[in-house]
Design a protein around this motif. Structure first.
Motif, PDB file in Angstrom:
ATOM      1  N   LYS A   1      -2.459   9.285   4.103  1.00 19.75           N
ATOM      2  CA  LYS A   1      -3.096   8.561   3.002  1.00 19.75           C
ATOM      3  C   LYS A   1      -3.438   7.133   3.400  1.00 19.75           C
ATOM      4  CE  LYS A   1      -0.989  11.006  -0.889  1.00 19.75           C
ATOM      5  NZ  LYS A   1      -0.147  10.871  -2.095  1.00 19.75           N
TER       6      LYS A   1
ATOM      7  N   GLU B   1       4.833  -1.553 -10.062  1.00 21.59           N
ATOM      8  CA  GLU B   1       4.098  -1.592 -11.328  1.00 21.59           C
ATOM      9  C   GLU B   1       3.832  -3.029 -11.771  1.00 21.59           C
ATOM     10  OE1 GLU B   1       6.393   0.936 -13.929  1.00 21.59           O
ATOM     11  OE2 GLU B   1       5.530   2.771 -13.049  1.00 21.59           O
TER      12      GLU B   1
ATOM     13  N   THR C   1       1.400  -4.730  -9.121  1.00 19.47           N
ATOM     14  CA  THR C   1       0.033  -4.216  -9.263  1.00 19.47           C
ATOM     15  C   THR C   1      -0.622  -4.755 -10.524  1.00 19.47           C
ATOM     16  OG1 THR C   1       0.575  -2.234  -8.003  1.00 19.47           O
ATOM     17  CG2 THR C   1      -1.377  -2.114  -9.417  1.00 19.47           C
TER      18      THR C   1
ATOM     19  N   CYS D   1       2.251   1.717  -3.455  1.00 20.22           N
ATOM     20  CA  CYS D   1       1.165   2.206  -4.328  1.00 20.22           C
ATOM     21  C   CYS D   1       0.908   3.692  -4.091  1.00 20.22           C
ATOM     22  CB  CYS D   1      -0.121   1.419  -4.086  1.00 20.22           C
ATOM     23  SG  CYS D   1      -0.179  -0.172  -4.893  1.00 20.22           S
ATOM     24  N   ALA D   2       0.891   4.098  -2.821  1.00 19.72           N
ATOM     25  CA  ALA D   2       0.654   5.513  -2.512  1.00 19.72           C
ATOM     26  C   ALA D   2       1.760   6.382  -3.104  1.00 19.72           C
ATOM     27  CB  ALA D   2       0.561   5.719  -1.003  1.00 19.72           C
TER      28      ALA D   2
ATOM     29  N   LYS E   1       9.750   1.385  -8.058  1.00 24.93           N
ATOM     30  CA  LYS E   1       8.761   1.744  -9.075  1.00 24.93           C
ATOM     31  C   LYS E   1       8.481   0.556  -9.983  1.00 24.93           C
ATOM     32  CE  LYS E   1       7.907   5.150 -12.751  1.00 24.93           C
ATOM     33  NZ  LYS E   1       7.902   4.295 -13.937  1.00 24.93           N
TER      34      LYS E   1
ATOM     35  N   ARG F   1       3.607   5.575  -5.761  1.00 31.48           N
ATOM     36  CA  ARG F   1       3.476   5.509  -7.223  1.00 31.48           C
ATOM     37  C   ARG F   1       2.315   6.375  -7.703  1.00 31.48           C
ATOM     38  NH1 ARG F   1       3.308   6.410 -11.561  1.00 31.48           N
ATOM     39  NH2 ARG F   1       3.748   5.156 -13.411  1.00 31.48           N
ATOM     40  N   ASN F   2       1.310   6.559  -6.863  1.00 30.63           N
ATOM     41  CA  ASN F   2       0.164   7.401  -7.214  1.00 30.63           C
ATOM     42  C   ASN F   2       0.456   8.882  -7.030  1.00 30.63           C
ATOM     43  OD1 ASN F   2      -1.671   5.440  -8.048  1.00 30.63           O
ATOM     44  ND2 ASN F   2      -2.337   5.023  -5.960  1.00 30.63           N
ATOM     45  N   SER F   3       1.627   9.196  -6.494  1.00 29.10           N
ATOM     46  CA  SER F   3       2.041  10.590  -6.327  1.00 29.10           C
ATOM     47  C   SER F   3       2.629  11.093  -7.643  1.00 29.10           C
ATOM     48  CB  SER F   3       3.091  10.699  -5.224  1.00 29.10           C
ATOM     49  OG  SER F   3       2.572  10.200  -4.013  1.00 29.10           O
TER      50      SER F   3
ATOM     51  N   GLU G   1       0.827  -1.213   0.000  1.00 33.14           N
ATOM     52  CA  GLU G   1       0.000   0.000   0.000  1.00 33.14           C
ATOM     53  C   GLU G   1       0.858   1.259   0.000  1.00 33.14           C
ATOM     54  OE1 GLU G   1      -2.836  -0.211   3.202  1.00 33.14           O
ATOM     55  OE2 GLU G   1      -3.537  -2.179   2.554  1.00 33.14           O
TER      56      GLU G   1
ATOM     57  N   PHE H   1       7.616  10.980  -7.685  1.00 32.73           N
ATOM     58  CA  PHE H   1       7.065   9.989  -6.760  1.00 32.73           C
ATOM     59  C   PHE H   1       7.657  10.134  -5.360  1.00 32.73           C
ATOM     60  CE2 PHE H   1       7.552   8.075 -11.047  1.00 32.73           C
ATOM     61  CZ  PHE H   1       6.227   8.220 -11.440  1.00 32.73           C
TER      62      PHE H   1
END
Length: 167
Positions: free
Chosen positions: A81, A127, A130, A62-63, A123, A65-67, A59, A71
């Protein structure tokens, strides 16, 4: 002796037979969602093990990578988050840093703190992990009857639950 849980249908039938007042006049949506969550969590945990990751580590990656690129965020942003304590976040970050998946560069906006950023290895790993998890989840969802309609109904329900009521 098998340690596998009985099916939801068996559990529901036993409840109706042996404890009918507990299931009379109630919707089975919540118990069904809880059981579906168990199946999805089990699937996710199996995927995480392939990459030697714990759920919280996944998690966190992922948080990050979602930035926005590059990143990087502050630890405070991360634990807000993920809804974990700052102490819990520190432990997660230490494990991820030891694995070479995150780095802790200096914060140019605040000399008292450090940022958290994905390494190129982190990263790549998040990827790939996920993508595999989403593929496995899609295989499960394909088995659901009327999956697109179900998805829209769940989205609408969550939207209603998560939208603050007007004062």
């Amino acid at each position: 002796m098998s340690r596998e849980r009985i099916s939801f249908t068996e559990l529901y039938d036993a409840s109706r037979q042996n404890w009918p007042e507990a299931s009379r006049d109630i919707s089975m949506i919540a118990p069904l969602i809880y059981r579906l969550h168990e199946h999805l969590s089990k699937l996710a945990e199996q995927q995480f093990k392939q990459y030697e990751l714990q759920s919280a580590e996944f998690e966190t990656l992922c948080a990050l990578r979602n930035s926005a690129p590059p990143f990087r965020v502050t630890p405070t942003e991360l634990y807000r988050k993920l809804l974990v304590s700052s102490g819990g976040m520190t432990k997660i970050l230490v494990r991820l840093e030891d694995k070479g998946l995150v780095e802790r560069p200096e914060n140019p906006d605040d000399a008292r703190s450090r940022l958290v950023g994905l390494t190129s290895e982190g990263k790549s790993l998040i990827e790939v992990a996920t993508a595999q998890l989403l593929k496995r989840e899609a295989e499960l969802v394909e088995q659901a009857p009327h999956s697109q309609q179900l998805e829209q109904l769940l989205i609408e329900w969550l939207r209603q639950l998560e939208t603050p009521l007007a004062p």
